[in-house]
Scaffold this motif. Structure first.
Motif, PDB file in Angstrom:
ATOM      1  N   UNK A 199       0.757  -1.184   0.020  1.00 55.59           N
ATOM      2  CA  UNK A 199       0.136  -0.037  -0.078  1.00 55.59           C
ATOM      3  C   UNK A 199       0.904   1.289   0.032  1.00 55.59           C
ATOM      4  N   UNK A 200       1.407   1.742  -1.185  1.00 60.49           N
ATOM      5  CA  UNK A 200       1.996   2.866  -1.143  1.00 60.49           C
ATOM      6  C   UNK A 200       1.546   4.193  -1.162  1.00 60.49           C
ATOM      7  N   UNK A 201       0.136   4.001  -0.799  1.00 57.45           N
ATOM      8  CA  UNK A 201      -0.549   5.447  -0.700  1.00 57.45           C
ATOM      9  C   UNK A 201      -0.221   6.183   0.411  1.00 57.45           C
ATOM     10  N   UNK A 202      -0.526   7.584   0.644  1.00 57.14           N
ATOM     11  CA  UNK A 202      -0.189   8.090   1.813  1.00 57.14           C
ATOM     12  C   UNK A 202      -0.787   7.546   3.057  1.00 57.14           C
ATOM     13  N   UNK A 203      -0.027   7.570   4.269  1.00 55.66           N
ATOM     14  CA  UNK A 203      -0.359   6.851   5.366  1.00 55.66           C
ATOM     15  C   UNK A 203      -1.933   7.189   6.000  1.00 55.66           C
ATOM     16  N   UNK A 204      -2.276   8.227   5.480  1.00 61.95           N
ATOM     17  CA  UNK A 204      -3.432   8.662   6.005  1.00 61.95           C
ATOM     18  C   UNK A 204      -4.879   8.068   5.309  1.00 61.95           C
ATOM     19  N   UNK A 205      -4.239   7.406   4.224  1.00 61.83           N
ATOM     20  CA  UNK A 205      -5.355   6.469   3.408  1.00 61.83           C
ATOM     21  C   UNK A 205      -5.310   5.131   3.693  1.00 61.83           C
ATOM     22  N   UNK A 206      -6.179   4.785   4.287  1.00 60.48           N
ATOM     23  CA  UNK A 206      -6.266   3.282   4.822  1.00 60.48           C
ATOM     24  C   UNK A 206      -7.714   2.626   4.330  1.00 60.48           C
ATOM     25  N   UNK A 207      -8.415   3.150   3.518  1.00 50.34           N
ATOM     26  CA  UNK A 207      -9.498   2.318   3.249  1.00 50.34           C
ATOM     27  C   UNK A 207      -9.819   2.528   1.689  1.00 50.34           C
ATOM     28  N   UNK A 208     -11.197   1.926   1.218  1.00 47.87           N
ATOM     29  CA  UNK A 208     -11.338   1.730  -0.174  1.00 47.87           C
ATOM     30  C   UNK A 208     -11.663   3.518  -0.581  1.00 47.87           C
ATOM     31  N   UNK A 209     -11.188   3.680  -1.631  1.00 51.71           N
ATOM     32  CA  UNK A 209     -11.394   4.923  -2.327  1.00 51.71           C
ATOM     33  C   UNK A 209     -11.532   4.972  -3.721  1.00 51.71           C
ATOM     34  N   UNK A 210     -12.158   5.951  -4.241  1.00 48.92           N
ATOM     35  CA  UNK A 210     -12.428   5.789  -5.769  1.00 48.92           C
ATOM     36  C   UNK A 210     -11.050   6.634  -6.697  1.00 48.92           C
ATOM     37  N   UNK A 211     -10.391   7.326  -5.894  1.00 51.34           N
ATOM     38  CA  UNK A 211      -9.361   7.998  -6.480  1.00 51.34           C
ATOM     39  C   UNK A 211      -8.326   6.827  -6.936  1.00 51.34           C
ATOM     40  N   UNK A 212      -7.535   7.241  -8.451  1.00 51.81           N
ATOM     41  CA  UNK A 212      -6.760   6.243  -8.942  1.00 51.81           C
ATOM     42  C   UNK A 212      -5.388   6.884  -8.557  1.00 51.81           C
ATOM     43  N   UNK A 213      -4.289   5.881  -8.351  1.00 52.53           N
ATOM     44  CA  UNK A 213      -2.900   6.265  -8.009  1.00 52.53           C
ATOM     45  C   UNK A 213      -2.224   5.665  -9.299  1.00 52.53           C
ATOM     46  N   UNK A 214      -0.999   6.419  -9.238  1.00 51.18           N
ATOM     47  CA  UNK A 214      -0.025   5.805 -10.397  1.00 51.18           C
ATOM     48  C   UNK A 214       1.431   5.908  -9.576  1.00 51.18           C
ATOM     49  N   UNK A 215       1.992   4.533  -9.893  1.00 49.65           N
ATOM     50  CA  UNK A 215       3.183   4.270  -9.521  1.00 49.65           C
ATOM     51  C   UNK A 215       4.057   3.964 -10.688  1.00 49.65           C
ATOM     52  N   UNK A 216       5.309   4.679 -10.903  1.00 51.89           N
ATOM     53  CA  UNK A 216       6.078   4.110 -11.838  1.00 51.89           C
ATOM     54  C   UNK A 216       7.123   3.215 -11.669  1.00 51.89           C
ATOM     55  N   UNK A 217       7.255   2.088 -12.435  1.00 57.01           N
ATOM     56  CA  UNK A 217       8.244   1.049 -12.186  1.00 57.01           C
ATOM     57  C   UNK A 217       8.523   0.690 -13.615  1.00 57.01           C
ATOM     58  N   UNK A 218      10.028   0.680 -13.499  1.00 53.94           N
ATOM     59  CA  UNK A 218      10.673   0.360 -14.741  1.00 53.94           C
ATOM     60  C   UNK A 218      10.265   1.115 -15.877  1.00 53.94           C
ATOM     61  N   UNK A 219       9.714   0.852 -17.064  1.00 54.45           N
ATOM     62  CA  UNK A 219       9.187   2.067 -17.937  1.00 54.45           C
ATOM     63  C   UNK A 219       7.867   2.064 -18.156  1.00 54.45           C
ATOM     64  N   UNK A 220       7.120   1.841 -17.053  1.00 52.86           N
ATOM     65  CA  UNK A 220       5.582   2.049 -17.127  1.00 52.86           C
ATOM     66  C   UNK A 220       5.050   2.852 -15.929  1.00 52.86           C
ATOM     67  N   UNK A 221       3.874   3.211 -16.178  1.00 52.80           N
ATOM     68  CA  UNK A 221       3.053   3.953 -14.954  1.00 52.80           C
ATOM     69  C   UNK A 221       2.031   2.952 -14.667  1.00 52.80           C
TER      70      UNK A 221
END
Length: 247
Positions: A199-221
């Motif tokens: 769960x790489x989201x900010x620590x205050x986010x600990x439940x379900x939510x509609x917001x979409x996050x993006x994490x960059x790994x290798x050459x993809x988002x």
């Protein structure tokens, strides 16, 4: 009792990086908060002149793990005496020296990584596994890990008594198709799973939510959101995987 006056403490030190990290993490968001939590992560430590002499790593291949001392070069130079560790969540604070926060007086980090191999065909490059370092990280020193001297299972661990819980990770059909079309699809799938499970989201986010996050790994988002399954438990849902845009 008479004591001998000690020498004045030096006002500062000058340190020169011995090499630079190239890793699966182009951006610091999403990097596991401790080394070894994502063993699928691969990295290379490329030594820079004059430290790229093969003589400097003679005998290092006999060790399976290394300590890397590095600089949190993407963190602000400012620091505060109190920090908020993600493990505690909310507004709970501890002293900076009771944490592993990146916001430190000298921005120094220490990471235990697995050594997979050493390439000395053109300079020196160390092949690593389980690193928690963003690409471009300057490394200041390398030391072999000695388990008989440095492993202390009985040690107290304060507010971090055990590894953080893992969330189940599921992939949409579109994301699965993207991975299937890649030559490194299997290893990338494993890396995404290990990173999002923490769960790489900010620590205050600990439940379900509609917001979409993006994490960059290798050459993809990797775009994901936290959802609740039928039992109400949180899982990470990979919505899509797209080519990373230029920084």
């Amino acid at each position: 009792m008479t004591t001998t006056p000690s020498s004045p403490a030096p006002s500062g030190f000058s340190m020169t990086p011995i090499g630079v990290i190239e890793s699966d993490y182009p951006d610091k968001f999403g990097i596991p908060r401790q080394p070894g939590l994502a063993p699928a992560a691969r990295a290379r430590l490329v030594l820079t002149p004059p430290y790229d002499d093969p003589l400097a790593v003679r005998g290092l291949a006999a060790f399976s793990h290394l300590w890397l001392t590095f600089v949190f070069h993407l963190s602000p130079e400012r620091w505060t005496p109190l920090v908020r560790p993600p493990r505690l969540g909310g507004n709970a604070r501890v002293g900076v020296f009771a944490s592993r926060s990146t916001h430190r007086p000298n921005r120094l980090g220490l990471s235990l990584v697995e050594l997979l191999g050493i390439d000395t065909r053109d300079g020196v490059c160390l092949l690593l596994r389980g690193a928690d370092l963003v690409s471009g990280t300057p490394v200041l020193d390398i030391k072999p890990y000695l388990p008989w001297a440095e492993a202390r299972p009985e040690a107290r661990t304060g507010f971090a008594p055990q590894a953080p819980p893992h969330f189940p990770v599921h992939f949409s059909p579109e994301a699965e198709a993207t991975l299937a079309a890649r030559g490194d699809g299997d290893s990338l799938h494993e890396l995404i799973t290990q990173v999002l499970a923490q769960d790489p989201r900010p620590a205050y986010r600990n439940g379900a939510e509609s917001r979409i996050y993006g994490v960059r790994l290798r050459d993809v988002d990797v775009r994901f959101r936290a959802e609740a399954d039928p039992a109400g438990d949180i899982r990470q849902w990979v919505v899509e995987i797209v080519a990373a845009s230029a920084p």
